[in-house]
Design a protein around this motif. Structure first.
Motif, PDB file in Angstrom:
ATOM      1  N   VAL A 117      41.952 -14.175  46.974  1.00  0.00           N
ATOM      2  CA  VAL A 117      41.265 -14.122  45.468  1.00  0.00           C
ATOM      3  C   VAL A 117      41.981 -14.833  44.519  1.00  0.00           C
ATOM      4  N   GLU A 118      43.182 -15.134  44.761  1.00  0.00           N
ATOM      5  CA  GLU A 118      43.962 -16.223  43.741  1.00  0.00           C
ATOM      6  C   GLU A 118      43.467 -17.394  43.727  1.00  0.00           C
ATOM      7  N   ARG A 119      43.114 -17.822  45.237  1.00  0.00           N
ATOM      8  CA  ARG A 119      42.467 -19.303  45.123  1.00  0.00           C
ATOM      9  C   ARG A 119      41.104 -19.173  44.641  1.00  0.00           C
ATOM     10  N   LEU A 120      40.260 -17.988  44.633  1.00  0.00           N
ATOM     11  CA  LEU A 120      39.108 -17.742  43.871  1.00  0.00           C
ATOM     12  C   LEU A 120      39.149 -18.019  42.392  1.00  0.00           C
ATOM     13  N   VAL A 121      40.284 -17.274  41.998  1.00  0.00           N
ATOM     14  CA  VAL A 121      40.498 -17.315  40.621  1.00  0.00           C
ATOM     15  C   VAL A 121      40.731 -19.006  40.115  1.00  0.00           C
ATOM     16  N   GLU A 122      41.372 -19.619  40.760  1.00  0.00           N
ATOM     17  CA  GLU A 122      41.528 -20.975  40.333  1.00  0.00           C
ATOM     18  C   GLU A 122      40.255 -21.821  40.370  1.00  0.00           C
ATOM     19  N   ASP A 172      33.920 -12.311  34.569  1.00  0.00           N
ATOM     20  CA  ASP A 172      34.410 -13.583  34.142  1.00  0.00           C
ATOM     21  C   ASP A 172      35.795 -13.809  34.846  1.00  0.00           C
ATOM     22  N   ARG A 173      36.566 -14.715  34.560  1.00  0.00           N
ATOM     23  CA  ARG A 173      37.951 -14.827  35.069  1.00  0.00           C
ATOM     24  C   ARG A 173      38.715 -13.693  34.992  1.00  0.00           C
ATOM     25  N   SER A 174      38.629 -13.061  33.966  1.00  0.00           N
ATOM     26  CA  SER A 174      39.734 -11.974  33.799  1.00  0.00           C
ATOM     27  C   SER A 174      39.303 -10.613  34.698  1.00  0.00           C
ATOM     28  N   PHE A 175      37.872 -10.495  34.837  1.00  0.00           N
ATOM     29  CA  PHE A 175      37.537  -9.542  35.940  1.00  0.00           C
ATOM     30  C   PHE A 175      38.295 -10.081  37.207  1.00  0.00           C
ATOM     31  N   ALA A 176      37.912 -11.239  37.739  1.00  0.00           N
ATOM     32  CA  ALA A 176      38.591 -11.399  38.862  1.00  0.00           C
ATOM     33  C   ALA A 176      40.075 -11.613  38.892  1.00  0.00           C
ATOM     34  N   VAL A 177      40.889 -11.766  37.924  1.00  0.00           N
ATOM     35  CA  VAL A 177      42.387 -11.567  37.919  1.00  0.00           C
ATOM     36  C   VAL A 177      42.550 -10.135  38.088  1.00  0.00           C
ATOM     37  N   ARG A 178      41.532  -9.171  37.407  1.00  0.00           N
ATOM     38  CA  ARG A 178      42.124  -7.625  37.447  1.00  0.00           C
ATOM     39  C   ARG A 178      41.836  -7.428  38.996  1.00  0.00           C
ATOM     40  N   GLN A 179      40.821  -7.679  39.656  1.00  0.00           N
ATOM     41  CA  GLN A 179      40.737  -7.436  41.044  1.00  0.00           C
ATOM     42  C   GLN A 179      41.637  -7.930  41.850  1.00  0.00           C
ATOM     43  N   THR A 206      44.894  -8.379  41.187  1.00  0.00           N
ATOM     44  CA  THR A 206      46.073  -7.570  40.700  1.00  0.00           C
ATOM     45  C   THR A 206      45.790  -6.110  41.601  1.00  0.00           C
ATOM     46  N   GLU A 207      44.545  -5.715  41.640  1.00  0.00           N
ATOM     47  CA  GLU A 207      44.390  -4.412  42.532  1.00  0.00           C
ATOM     48  C   GLU A 207      44.405  -4.724  43.881  1.00  0.00           C
ATOM     49  N   PHE A 208      44.076  -5.772  44.543  1.00  0.00           N
ATOM     50  CA  PHE A 208      44.135  -5.882  46.054  1.00  0.00           C
ATOM     51  C   PHE A 208      45.678  -6.077  46.242  1.00  0.00           C
ATOM     52  N   ARG A 209      46.416  -6.949  45.377  1.00  0.00           N
ATOM     53  CA  ARG A 209      47.766  -7.072  45.611  1.00  0.00           C
ATOM     54  C   ARG A 209      48.637  -5.662  45.455  1.00  0.00           C
ATOM     55  N   THR A 210      48.202  -4.588  44.576  1.00  0.00           N
ATOM     56  CA  THR A 210      48.887  -3.168  44.698  1.00  0.00           C
ATOM     57  C   THR A 210      48.588  -2.757  45.975  1.00  0.00           C
ATOM     58  N   VAL A 211      47.394  -2.805  46.250  1.00  0.00           N
ATOM     59  CA  VAL A 211      47.132  -2.311  47.845  1.00  0.00           C
ATOM     60  C   VAL A 211      47.981  -2.723  48.851  1.00  0.00           C
ATOM     61  N   ALA A 212      48.271  -3.912  49.053  1.00  0.00           N
ATOM     62  CA  ALA A 212      48.864  -4.636  49.989  1.00  0.00           C
ATOM     63  C   ALA A 212      50.427  -4.232  49.857  1.00  0.00           C
ATOM     64  N   LEU A 260      34.151 -10.675  48.368  1.00  0.00           N
ATOM     65  CA  LEU A 260      35.488 -11.028  47.999  1.00  0.00           C
ATOM     66  C   LEU A 260      35.785 -10.233  46.718  1.00  0.00           C
ATOM     67  N   LEU A 261      34.810  -9.797  45.701  1.00  0.00           N
ATOM     68  CA  LEU A 261      34.746  -9.237  44.721  1.00  0.00           C
ATOM     69  C   LEU A 261      33.622  -8.246  44.650  1.00  0.00           C
ATOM     70  N   GLU A 262      33.990  -6.920  44.021  1.00  0.00           N
ATOM     71  CA  GLU A 262      32.741  -5.914  43.845  1.00  0.00           C
ATOM     72  C   GLU A 262      33.138  -5.413  42.499  1.00  0.00           C
ATOM     73  N   ASN A 263      32.191  -4.908  41.875  1.00  0.00           N
ATOM     74  CA  ASN A 263      32.684  -4.119  40.757  1.00  0.00           C
ATOM     75  C   ASN A 263      31.815  -2.886  40.592  1.00  0.00           C
ATOM     76  N   ASP A 264      32.509  -2.056  39.937  1.00  0.00           N
ATOM     77  CA  ASP A 264      32.037  -0.693  39.517  1.00  0.00           C
ATOM     78  C   ASP A 264      32.044   0.448  40.623  1.00  0.00           C
ATOM     79  N   ALA A 265      32.607  -0.235  42.001  1.00  0.00           N
ATOM     80  CA  ALA A 265      32.961   0.818  42.908  1.00  0.00           C
ATOM     81  C   ALA A 265      34.093   0.293  43.789  1.00  0.00           C
ATOM     82  N   THR A 266      34.802   1.043  44.476  1.00  0.00           N
ATOM     83  CA  THR A 266      35.832   0.846  45.357  1.00  0.00           C
ATOM     84  C   THR A 266      35.330  -0.228  46.425  1.00  0.00           C
ATOM     85  N   PRO A 267      35.886  -1.461  46.596  1.00  0.00           N
ATOM     86  CA  PRO A 267      35.680  -2.439  47.624  1.00  0.00           C
ATOM     87  C   PRO A 267      35.527  -1.828  49.023  1.00  0.00           C
TER      88      PRO A 267
END
Ligand SMILES: [Zn+2]
Length: 270
Positions: free
Chosen positions: A192-197, A212-219, A221-227, A171-178
């Motif tokens: 991912v919003e539910r995950l952040v909670e 950490d949490r800010s990383f999850a929030v950033r991701q 936001t990126e998923f939301r941009t794609v959608a 659900l989260l990947e770092n350092d590369a395009t998911p």
């Protein structure tokens, strides 16, 4: 790449160079939980050998965060211990395992031999949608949660409450395009919003640097941009080639996420 890193009380991650994948271990009093099993029996046996540097305790249980080859193809090396996963993770391994095997062998020919010896062995301790499962792994309580469709339709997150750690699977990947190839990009942001909670301190992505949490929030936001970009394209108010340039991802990798999102918007994934 590196040895085990303790990310919470008796919770460890080892980051393997192959696919830059994170394998989790939770030490209990009399056994350990292993989170994900890598892409082949050889790679799974490498986990077991590396575990000996960490603990003499036996493996008590395994979790597959989802049914992709690199998370579930090593399962058989851990038997007879119970293997946990979402009910559709078992389905994915059973129904798409041979297809995944062929696709991975085609992409990485030097892996073909060890992929050929993989025995598909889906999780036998499964749970249904929206469930919280708490179970005892060698004297340590862990929770499994299904939060909705995202990277696949069977992503489970693993929470170790007393260590304040959450394993996010892919659900989260770092350092590369998911990887969106089996994903549900329109649902992914809310999942991912539910995950952040649920995040307290540490978040372990399926691949890449721990966050950490800010990383999850950033991701999120990126998923939301794609959608949102895909929705504009779907409604004819944005050109796909322009949308590609506006995703958070490199332009040569952004077409797959958008194409997959458009397929979902057209109802082709249901
Ligand atoms: Zn995956």
């Amino acid at each position: 790449m590196s040895a085990w890193t303790e990310i919470g009380d008796r919770v460890f991650v080892r980051r393997y160079a192959f696919y830059d994948q994170n394998i989790g271990v939770v030490l209990g009093d009399d056994g350990v939980l292993v989170i994900d099993t890598r892409v082949s029996l050889r790679q799974a046996r490498e986990i077991l050998a590396d575990l000996r540097a960490l603990t003499p305790l036996p493996v008590a249980a395994v979790v597959n965060t989802h049914g992709h080859s690199d998370h579930a193809f090593g399962n058989a090396a851990f038997r007879p211990v119970p293997i946990w996963g979402h009910i559709r993770c078992a389905t994915m391994v059973t129904e798409t395992g041979d297809r995944q095997r062929a696709a991975t062998a085609a992409a990485i020919p030097e892996l073909a031999d060890e992929l050929a010896e993989v025995v598909l062995d889906p999780p036998d301790r499964t749970f249904e949608t929206e469930a919280t499962v708490a179970f005892d792994a060698g004297g340590r309580i862990v929770e499994l949660r299904y939060l909705g469709r995202g990277h696949t339709d069977n992503d489970a997150v693993v929470i170790v409450p007393d260590a304040r750690v959450l394993f996010a699977g892919d659900l989260l990947e770092n350092d590369a395009t998911p990887y969106f190839g089996d994903g549900f990009p329109i649902d992914w942001p809310a999942t991912v919003e539910r995950l952040v909670e649920l995040v307290t301190d540490v978040v372990v992505p399926g691949h890449g640097t721990i966050g950490d949490r800010s990383f999850a929030v950033r991701q999120m936001t990126e998923f939301r941009t794609v959608a949102e970009l895909a929705t504009l394209v779907h409604h004819g108010t944005l050109d796909l080639d322009l949308a590609v340039l506006r995703t958070p991802y490199p332009a040569d990798e952004a077409r797959e996420p958008l194409t997959r999102a458009l397929a979902q918007l057209r109802g082709e994934l249901d």
